[in-house]
Design a protein around this motif. Sequence first.
Motif, short mmCIF file in Angstrom:
data_model
loop_
_atom_site.label_atom_id
_atom_site.label_comp_id
_atom_site.label_asym_id
_atom_site.label_seq_id
_atom_site.Cartn_x
_atom_site.Cartn_y
_atom_site.Cartn_z
N THR A 17 0.93 -1.59 -0.19
CA THR A 17 -0.02 0.55 0.08
C THR A 17 1.44 1.12 0.31
O THR A 17 1.45 1.26 1.09
CB THR A 17 -0.86 -0.09 1.32
OG1 THR A 17 -1.84 -1.54 1.38
CG2 THR A 17 -1.81 0.91 1.30
N ASN A 18 0.77 2.02 -0.96
CA ASN A 18 1.54 3.34 -1.02
C ASN A 18 0.60 4.68 -1.44
O ASN A 18 -0.70 4.18 -1.92
CB ASN A 18 2.87 3.23 -1.69
CG ASN A 18 2.75 2.38 -3.30
OD1 ASN A 18 1.39 3.37 -3.98
ND2 ASN A 18 3.35 1.94 -3.89
N TRP A 19 1.37 5.26 -1.69
CA TRP A 19 -0.29 6.68 -2.19
C TRP A 19 -0.21 6.96 -3.74
O TRP A 19 -0.93 6.82 -3.90
CB TRP A 19 0.79 8.30 -1.28
CG TRP A 19 0.52 8.33 -0.59
CD1 TRP A 19 2.01 8.74 0.60
CD2 TRP A 19 -0.57 8.46 0.77
NE1 TRP A 19 1.24 9.09 1.90
CE2 TRP A 19 -0.50 8.87 2.04
CE3 TRP A 19 -1.68 8.80 0.74
CZ2 TRP A 19 -0.80 9.29 3.45
CZ3 TRP A 19 -2.88 8.80 1.59
CH2 TRP A 19 -2.03 9.10 3.06
N ILE A 75 -3.22 4.41 -4.37
CA ILE A 75 -3.86 5.00 -3.35
C ILE A 75 -5.20 6.23 -4.46
O ILE A 75 -6.19 5.83 -5.28
CB ILE A 75 -4.55 6.27 -1.80
CG1 ILE A 75 -4.20 4.71 -1.19
CG2 ILE A 75 -5.73 6.70 -1.71
CD1 ILE A 75 -3.57 4.66 0.56
N ALA A 76 -4.14 6.64 -4.80
CA ALA A 76 -4.10 7.94 -6.27
C ALA A 76 -4.90 7.46 -7.24
O ALA A 76 -6.27 7.63 -8.11
CB ALA A 76 -3.39 8.36 -5.91
N LEU A 114 -3.86 4.08 6.59
CA LEU A 114 -3.20 5.80 6.23
C LEU A 114 -4.02 6.62 7.36
O LEU A 114 -2.82 7.41 7.41
CB LEU A 114 -5.62 5.84 5.31
CG LEU A 114 -5.87 5.33 4.51
CD1 LEU A 114 -7.26 5.73 3.63
CD2 LEU A 114 -5.10 6.61 3.18
N ASN A 159 0.27 6.41 8.42
CA ASN A 159 0.23 7.18 7.17
C ASN A 159 -0.16 8.53 7.36
O ASN A 159 0.40 9.66 6.20
CB ASN A 159 0.51 6.52 6.15
CG ASN A 159 1.18 5.91 6.28
OD1 ASN A 159 2.26 5.45 6.03
ND2 ASN A 159 0.51 4.74 6.02
N TRP A 171 -4.35 12.34 4.78
CA TRP A 171 -4.51 13.39 3.42
C TRP A 171 -2.40 14.12 4.00
O TRP A 171 -1.86 14.87 3.09
CB TRP A 171 -4.98 13.70 2.96
CG TRP A 171 -5.66 12.79 2.33
CD1 TRP A 171 -6.88 13.38 2.91
CD2 TRP A 171 -5.80 12.16 1.24
NE1 TRP A 171 -7.20 12.02 2.28
CE2 TRP A 171 -7.14 11.79 0.33
CE3 TRP A 171 -4.43 12.56 0.24
CZ2 TRP A 171 -6.61 10.35 -0.66
CZ3 TRP A 171 -5.08 11.41 -1.32
CH2 TRP A 171 -5.85 10.10 -1.05
N PHE A 228 0.21 12.14 2.65
CA PHE A 228 0.76 12.46 1.48
C PHE A 228 1.48 13.65 1.34
O PHE A 228 2.16 13.73 0.81
CB PHE A 228 -0.55 12.26 0.89
CG PHE A 228 -0.44 12.19 -0.66
CD1 PHE A 228 -0.34 11.10 -1.73
CD2 PHE A 228 -0.69 13.84 -1.28
CE1 PHE A 228 -0.25 11.70 -3.19
CE2 PHE A 228 -0.59 13.88 -2.59
CZ PHE A 228 -1.20 12.87 -3.35
N PHE A 238 4.91 13.08 3.13
CA PHE A 238 5.37 12.11 1.97
C PHE A 238 6.53 12.35 1.12
O PHE A 238 7.85 12.28 0.70
CB PHE A 238 5.02 10.76 1.47
CG PHE A 238 5.39 10.15 0.69
CD1 PHE A 238 6.44 8.94 1.42
CD2 PHE A 238 5.63 10.24 -0.52
CE1 PHE A 238 6.43 7.91 0.32
CE2 PHE A 238 5.52 8.82 -1.46
CZ PHE A 238 6.26 8.59 -1.31
#
Length: 121
Positions: free
Chosen positions: A30-32, A35-36, A77, A80, A83, A86, A89
């Motif tokens: 799982t990473n940004w 998700i995007a 989420l 991390n 948002w 995000f 990051f």
Amino acid sequence: MMKRVDLDHIDDGVSFVRSVAENTFKDGVTNWGRIATLVAFGATLSEHMKGAGRPECVETVANEISSYLAIQKYDWLFNNNGWHGFVNFFHVDDPEVAVRNTLMVFAGLAGLGAGLAFLIR
């Protein structure tokens, strides 16, 4: 992802969206970016469904994606920083790079926000 889906023969439940979400993360990573990608897929699918005269599917797509992320990826989420994570990051201390990255993050978040708003409508 859109090319793999036979959009002309899907039901109004668009239940395949959950399968797309599960396949996106099936290797356990799982990473940004993923998700995007999932949110962008939902926005693109919603745009297609709306253009195909099936606007009632847009809310269902939004619900499928947001439910998947809220339930299946909640811990990730949360761990991390949501948002804010995000944005952090992509943080770089170099002022020149920081300005460029900040503009890119802002544009990315604006795009994600527009995608989510589009999904909800």
